[in-house]
Design a protein around this motif. Structure first.
Motif, PDB file in Angstrom:
ATOM      1  N   SER A 199       0.837  -1.186   0.000  1.00 28.02           N
ATOM      2  CA  SER A 199       0.000   0.000   0.000  1.00 28.02           C
ATOM      3  C   SER A 199       0.878   1.244   0.000  1.00 28.02           C
ATOM      4  CB  SER A 199      -0.910  -0.003   1.226  1.00 28.02           C
ATOM      5  OG  SER A 199      -0.137   0.052   2.414  1.00 28.02           O
ATOM      6  N   THR A 200       0.274   2.386  -0.280  1.00 30.92           N
ATOM      7  CA  THR A 200       1.025   3.640  -0.304  1.00 30.92           C
ATOM      8  C   THR A 200       1.650   3.924   1.053  1.00 30.92           C
ATOM      9  OG1 THR A 200      -0.449   4.511  -2.002  1.00 30.92           O
ATOM     10  CG2 THR A 200       0.862   6.102  -0.773  1.00 30.92           C
ATOM     11  N   ARG A 201       0.918   3.640   2.104  1.00 30.21           N
ATOM     12  CA  ARG A 201       1.438   3.876   3.456  1.00 30.21           C
ATOM     13  C   ARG A 201       2.674   3.010   3.735  1.00 30.21           C
ATOM     14  NH1 ARG A 201      -0.002   4.877   8.938  1.00 30.21           N
ATOM     15  NH2 ARG A 201       0.931   3.306  10.312  1.00 30.21           N
ATOM     16  N   SER A 202       2.570   1.710   3.434  1.00 30.93           N
ATOM     17  CA  SER A 202       3.694   0.816   3.721  1.00 30.93           C
ATOM     18  C   SER A 202       4.912   1.169   2.882  1.00 30.93           C
ATOM     19  CB  SER A 202       3.275  -0.635   3.470  1.00 30.93           C
ATOM     20  OG  SER A 202       2.911  -0.824   2.111  1.00 30.93           O
ATOM     21  N   CYS A 203       4.715   1.576   1.633  1.00 31.66           N
ATOM     22  CA  CYS A 203       5.850   1.929   0.777  1.00 31.66           C
ATOM     23  C   CYS A 203       6.545   3.191   1.275  1.00 31.66           C
ATOM     24  CB  CYS A 203       5.379   2.113  -0.662  1.00 31.66           C
ATOM     25  SG  CYS A 203       4.861   0.581  -1.469  1.00 31.66           S
ATOM     26  N   GLN A 226      10.881   1.171  13.493  1.00 30.91           N
ATOM     27  CA  GLN A 226       9.810   0.454  12.813  1.00 30.91           C
ATOM     28  C   GLN A 226       8.521   0.471  13.623  1.00 30.91           C
ATOM     29  OE1 GLN A 226      10.322  -3.823  12.230  1.00 30.91           O
ATOM     30  NE2 GLN A 226       9.762  -3.545  10.072  1.00 30.91           N
ATOM     31  N   ALA A 227       8.641   0.280  14.918  1.00 31.47           N
ATOM     32  CA  ALA A 227       7.453   0.299  15.770  1.00 31.47           C
ATOM     33  C   ALA A 227       6.812   1.684  15.813  1.00 31.47           C
ATOM     34  CB  ALA A 227       7.821  -0.158  17.178  1.00 31.47           C
ATOM     35  N   ILE A 228       7.644   2.723  15.824  1.00 30.15           N
ATOM     36  CA  ILE A 228       7.119   4.092  15.854  1.00 30.15           C
ATOM     37  C   ILE A 228       6.351   4.402  14.583  1.00 30.15           C
ATOM     38  CG2 ILE A 228       7.811   6.522  15.798  1.00 30.15           C
ATOM     39  CD1 ILE A 228      10.089   5.797  17.704  1.00 30.15           C
ATOM     40  N   LEU A 229       6.927   4.052  13.450  1.00 28.09           N
ATOM     41  CA  LEU A 229       6.282   4.369  12.172  1.00 28.09           C
ATOM     42  C   LEU A 229       4.987   3.585  11.986  1.00 28.09           C
ATOM     43  CD1 LEU A 229       9.400   4.552   9.822  1.00 28.09           C
ATOM     44  CD2 LEU A 229       8.045   6.458  10.704  1.00 28.09           C
ATOM     45  N   GLN A 230       4.950   2.366  12.453  1.00 28.60           N
ATOM     46  CA  GLN A 230       3.728   1.576  12.303  1.00 28.60           C
ATOM     47  C   GLN A 230       2.573   2.174  13.095  1.00 28.60           C
ATOM     48  OE1 GLN A 230       3.123  -0.864  10.274  1.00 28.60           O
ATOM     49  NE2 GLN A 230       5.228  -1.052   9.500  1.00 28.60           N
ATOM     50  N   PRO A 233      -0.206   7.880  12.268  1.00 31.61           N
ATOM     51  CA  PRO A 233      -1.287   8.010  11.282  1.00 31.61           C
ATOM     52  C   PRO A 233      -0.730   8.364   9.906  1.00 31.61           C
ATOM     53  CG  PRO A 233      -1.202   9.943  12.713  1.00 31.61           C
ATOM     54  CD  PRO A 233      -0.227   8.953  13.283  1.00 31.61           C
ATOM     55  N   LEU A 234      -1.589   8.272   8.906  1.00 34.07           N
ATOM     56  CA  LEU A 234      -1.139   8.444   7.525  1.00 34.07           C
ATOM     57  C   LEU A 234      -0.621   9.851   7.256  1.00 34.07           C
ATOM     58  CD1 LEU A 234      -0.834   7.337   4.666  1.00 34.07           C
ATOM     59  CD2 LEU A 234      -3.217   7.948   4.232  1.00 34.07           C
ATOM     60  N   ASP A 235      -1.244  10.877   7.811  1.00 34.29           N
ATOM     61  CA  ASP A 235      -0.799  12.236   7.525  1.00 34.29           C
ATOM     62  C   ASP A 235       0.594  12.502   8.075  1.00 34.29           C
ATOM     63  OD1 ASP A 235      -1.676  11.979  10.109  1.00 34.29           O
ATOM     64  OD2 ASP A 235      -2.565  13.990  10.212  1.00 34.29           O
ATOM     65  N   GLU A 236       0.918  11.943   9.235  1.00 38.70           N
ATOM     66  CA  GLU A 236       2.262  12.115   9.782  1.00 38.70           C
ATOM     67  C   GLU A 236       3.292  11.314   8.982  1.00 38.70           C
ATOM     68  OE1 GLU A 236       2.632  11.599  13.949  1.00 38.70           O
ATOM     69  OE2 GLU A 236       0.728  12.581  14.415  1.00 38.70           O
ATOM     70  N   SER A 277       7.079   9.827  20.143  1.00 44.12           N
ATOM     71  CA  SER A 277       6.524   8.472  20.217  1.00 44.12           C
ATOM     72  C   SER A 277       7.277   7.639  21.240  1.00 44.12           C
ATOM     73  CB  SER A 277       6.566   7.804  18.843  1.00 44.12           C
ATOM     74  OG  SER A 277       5.910   8.575  17.878  1.00 44.12           O
ATOM     75  N   LYS A 278       7.466   8.179  22.449  1.00 40.72           N
ATOM     76  CA  LYS A 278       8.159   7.421  23.483  1.00 40.72           C
ATOM     77  C   LYS A 278       7.432   6.143  23.871  1.00 40.72           C
ATOM     78  CE  LYS A 278      11.786   9.958  24.510  1.00 40.72           C
ATOM     79  NZ  LYS A 278      13.169   9.419  24.436  1.00 40.72           N
ATOM     80  N   LYS A 279       6.128   6.174  23.845  1.00 40.51           N
ATOM     81  CA  LYS A 279       5.348   5.018  24.280  1.00 40.51           C
ATOM     82  C   LYS A 279       5.444   3.846  23.325  1.00 40.51           C
ATOM     83  CE  LYS A 279       1.203   6.879  22.059  1.00 40.51           C
ATOM     84  NZ  LYS A 279      -0.209   7.276  22.264  1.00 40.51           N
ATOM     85  N   ASP A 280       5.908   4.078  22.087  1.00 47.43           N
ATOM     86  CA  ASP A 280       5.957   2.999  21.111  1.00 47.43           C
ATOM     87  C   ASP A 280       7.209   2.147  21.238  1.00 47.43           C
ATOM     88  OD1 ASP A 280       3.536   3.742  19.972  1.00 47.43           O
ATOM     89  OD2 ASP A 280       4.520   5.263  18.717  1.00 47.43           O
ATOM     90  N   GLU A 281       8.157   2.535  22.102  1.00 50.59           N
ATOM     91  CA  GLU A 281       9.401   1.787  22.186  1.00 50.59           C
ATOM     92  C   GLU A 281       9.190   0.418  22.809  1.00 50.59           C
ATOM     93  OE1 GLU A 281      12.419   4.031  24.052  1.00 50.59           O
ATOM     94  OE2 GLU A 281      12.215   5.778  22.733  1.00 50.59           O
TER      95      GLU A 281
END
Length: 766
Positions: A199-203, A226-230, A233-236, A277-281
């Protein structure tokens, strides 16, 4: 340039694994042994070795450094011992591995590959051409790590950004009359399965991860990133993608800029992601350490309309809806029919697009906003500002040249085939932001259909260049041949070797061994895979063999081989019919029609007379030779037919000419009476005329296609097809020139003949 030369820990661990390295070495040696064997064309086991080798990297991207190390050593060995047949395949395999892997190959390996590519500049074509292309790519990659991956994914997936607006798309065409429904369904199923993970997001996430990992090296914690980016949201994601691409392209344009400045920009982007995105670590341990290379954007089309190629290219430049492509693919799977997309045009030969304008060009007639009241001083009629700019002569010339296959001035008439155009784009092509990679599936008959569409497109563009200044078109060919009886009956006096359905693919395999190993192997494999029962692994993204091989072909097949297109004029037995004109690419077959004598002739015929087959014909042709001298000759003979082949059967005699074989009937006399024998004559020519001297007519079949058969023909004239832009400019120049038939004006700068370029991996290897 102050660039660090650190090595990631993952690559160090990979180098210390002797078992994996030994396995890669065996696979590479098996690949080289495959190139040594003189095997028949279309061997089903060929091509799997290269695909399996790269699949090993896909399953564990950290092992990419091992394969790169082995390939560099094999390249140096091939150069040292003069094994030139290994150089281009090894170099393609190496560069594809470098793009597929990220952050794991040491800088000294890149330096070694770059130095090797520079050494290739001393060799003849195609080695110097490919070496220059890859040396430029490696120099750019060393300057801005990860930019090759970013440009490839951004263009193939049409990721919108201002810094790199180039787009690329693969148009796959299949003729439903030549390829079965099962094969079309299998290909459409693989294309749909490939899209599930890109998808556009994953690419966009892949590009961000690749750039940060390559630029920051060990300073980037990939699992946390990788965890942060996943979780974003799409706009960010889009905002971060735009900043990353802008930083990479800015560094790529300014080669004198400090490398540390580029790294500082990436560090700011990375720090922003961490602080927000500290919480995503906490979820970082579940990340995948590798970054896949998505398959290119492929649209599958059933070639049901003659103007479909033109319409699809126009829609690529002016997309109406992103969902049209998925809808059409679903229609292939459901009803085996692709609905026509886009508006109906008058055809590819129309002079221009008709656009109805409601703007009179007067300011007074312009619509006003609701809250604006016209003032008194604006009540006068005033013409809007601006001038009508006419296209200059040089602009017309550059557009016509870049759109044609000749790429420049008119050829000098040499017989040797042209191949391997320069990879560097002319200045006139730099404005073209889109690339359409047209790939056709089938045998020689689908190539004939491609030639007709290409000729119609060139004729349209010669009148008004609409696609040429905006779009670069590349042609690719994958042979597909299903096991079915030949439609052509081999009669007693028919000429030999007429039933080869994939002559052009066989020729490409002879001149380019890497094309033979990777593309010709699909000829029988695609129908075989289509008939296999469906399994869960068949639709798995990691096991898509057909799409993966096609992606490899369109990404690395950059060297075109040019094929002369021929035109034929046909005269019919009924003199009231106008002569017909057509074109062909591979073959023209002439067979004698059944003779039906009149009643008077039957009464006068003696019973003891032996019925001699064939008819008396006259041939007028210009005989060509290696000295490039043409000599006009005339001959009369009794023949049952002839065949004109434009594709040579032997690469040692690769000349741009027609090889004409005539089946001549020779009368003999012996003790038992008169008899006759069959003699095959061969002629090399560019222009030939054939005329029946009796009341006998014959049948003409073009490019082995039963849908292109002309009957009741009494004469033909065959000559090289002229480039439409050349014909148009020559016609315009003749109106104002008194110099006769000499080329004047723009015509003398344009290629004279129409050539069809088919892309391969290496072009013609001498």
């Amino acid at each position: 340039m102050d660039k660090p030369t650190t090595t990631s820990s993952s690559s160090s661990l990979a180098v210390e694994n002797p078992e994996v390295e030994s396995d890669f070495l065996r696979s590479v040696h098996a690949l080289l042994r495959e190139l040594d064997g003189q095997r028949p064309a279309f061997q089903s086991e060929q091509g799997m070795l290269r695909w399996t080798l790269h699949k090993k990297i896909d399953r564990n991207l950290s092992n990419g450094v091992l394969l790169v190390k082995i390939l560099v050593k094999e390249l140096e060995r091939a150069e040292r011992y003069g094994y030139r047949q290994y150089i281009i395949p090894l170099l393609h395999t190496l560069m594809y591995t470098l793009v597929k892997t990220s952050g794991i190959h040491p800088d000294y390996l890149n330096v070694g590959v770059y130095d090797f590519c520079k050494k290739l500049l001393t060799l003849p074509k195609p080695y110097c051409t490919i070496g220059l292309h890859y040396a430029q790519q490696l120099k750019l990659e060393r300057t801005v790590p990860g930019i090759l991956y970013q440009r490839l994914v951004s263009a193939e997936q049409s990721l919108k950004n201002d810094a790199f607006p180039y787009q690329k798309k693969v148009f796959m065409f299949a003729d439903p009359d030549l390829i079965s429904e099962a094969v079309c369904r299998a290909i459409a199923t693989e294309i749909k399965a490939a899209r599930t993970s890109q998808s556009t997001r994953s690419c966009m996430i892949y590009v961000i991860e690749y750039a940060l990992q390559e630029g920051l090296k060990e300073h980037c914690d990939f699992r946390i990133l990788q965890a942060i980016l996943q979780a974003k949201p799409l706009d960010e994601i889009e905002h971060c993608f735009q900043k990353v691409v802008a930083a990479m392209e800015r560094a790529g344009r300014d080669l004198n800029a400090e490398y540390n400045q580029y790294v500082e920009e990436l560090e700011k982007i990375y720090s922003t992601l961490l602080t927000t995105s500290k919480k995503d670590e906490e979820a970082a341990a579940e990340g995948n350490p590798g970054i896949p290379l998505p398959n290119p954007n492929i649209s599958f089309h059933l070639w049901t309309d003659e103007d479909q190629l033109c319409e699809d290219l126009v829609l690529f430049l002016c997309p109406q809806s992103q969902s049209c492509e998925d809808d059409s693919l679903n229609q292939v799977l459901d009803s085996f029919e692709i609905q026509q997309m886009g508006p109906d045009y008058d055809g590819c030969e129309q002079a221009r697009f008709s656009v109805l304008s409601t703007d009179s060009g007067i300011e007074r007639d312009l619509p006003l906003p609701d809250d604006e009241v016209p003032e008194a001083e604006h009540s006068r009629l005033q013409r809007k500002g601006g001038i009508k700019k006419r296209t200059s002569t040089l602009d017309c010339l550059s557009l016509l040249q870049t759109g044609s296959s000749g790429q420049g001035a008119k050829p000098a008439g040499k017989l040797h085939r042209k191949c391997g155009g320069s990879v560097m784009e002319p200045i006139a092509q730099m404005k073209r932001l889109h690339t359409a990679q047209v790939l056709v599936l089938g045998d020689d008959r689908v190539l004939a259909r491609l030639v007709q569409a290409y000729y119609s497109l060139r004729k349209r563009e010669s009148r008004r260049a609409y696609l040429t200044p905006r779009l670069k078109v590349q042609f690719y060919y994958v042979p597909v041949m299903e096991e079915q009886p030949s439609s052509r009956s081999m009669e007693e006096y028919a000429l030999p070797d007429l039933a080869e359905p994939c002559e052009l693919a066989a020729y490409l395999g002879r001149v380019d061994p890497w094309y033979e190993s990777n593309v010709n192997t699909l000829c029988h494999m695609i129908p075989k895979l289509a008939t296999m029962p469906s399994t869960p692994s068949k639709t798995s993204v990691s096991e898509l063999f057909i799409i993966d091989v096609i992606a490899y072909y369109v990404r690395l097949g950059l060297q075109p081989i040019y094929f002369q297109v021929y035109t034929v004029k046909l005269f019919f037995k009924n003199e009231r019919l106008e002569p017909a004109e057509d074109i062909f690419l591979t073959e023209l077959l002439v067979t004698l029609e059944e003779y039906e004598p009149s009643r008077d002739n039957l009464l006068m015929k003696k019973k003891t007379m032996i019925e001699v087959p064939g008819a008396d014909v006259t041939l007028v042709y210009k005989k060509v030779s290696l000295s490039n001298r043409e000599k006009e000759e005339t001959t009369s003979l009794r023949s049952t037919g002839l065949v004109m082949k434009a594709i040579p059967s032997n690469e040692t005699e690769d000349l741009v000419c027609l090889n004409v074989s005539t089946a001549e009937i020779v009368k003999t006399a012996n003790l038992s009476g008169r008899s006759y024998s069959l003699l095959t004559n061969k002629i090399r020519t560019r222009n030939i005329k054939m005329q029946s001297t009796e009341q006998r007519s014959f049948t003409v079949c073009l490019d082995k296609d039963s849908r292109r058969v002309y009957k009741n023909v009494t004469g033909i004239e065959v000559s090289p097809c002229l480039e439409p832009s050349y014909c148009l400019q020559k016609t315009r120049a003749r109106r104002t020139s008194l110099s006769g038939d000499e080329d004047v004006g723009l015509a003398k700068y344009l290629p004279k003949s129409l050539l069809l370029p088919i892309n391969t991996f290496a072009g013609i290897i001498q």
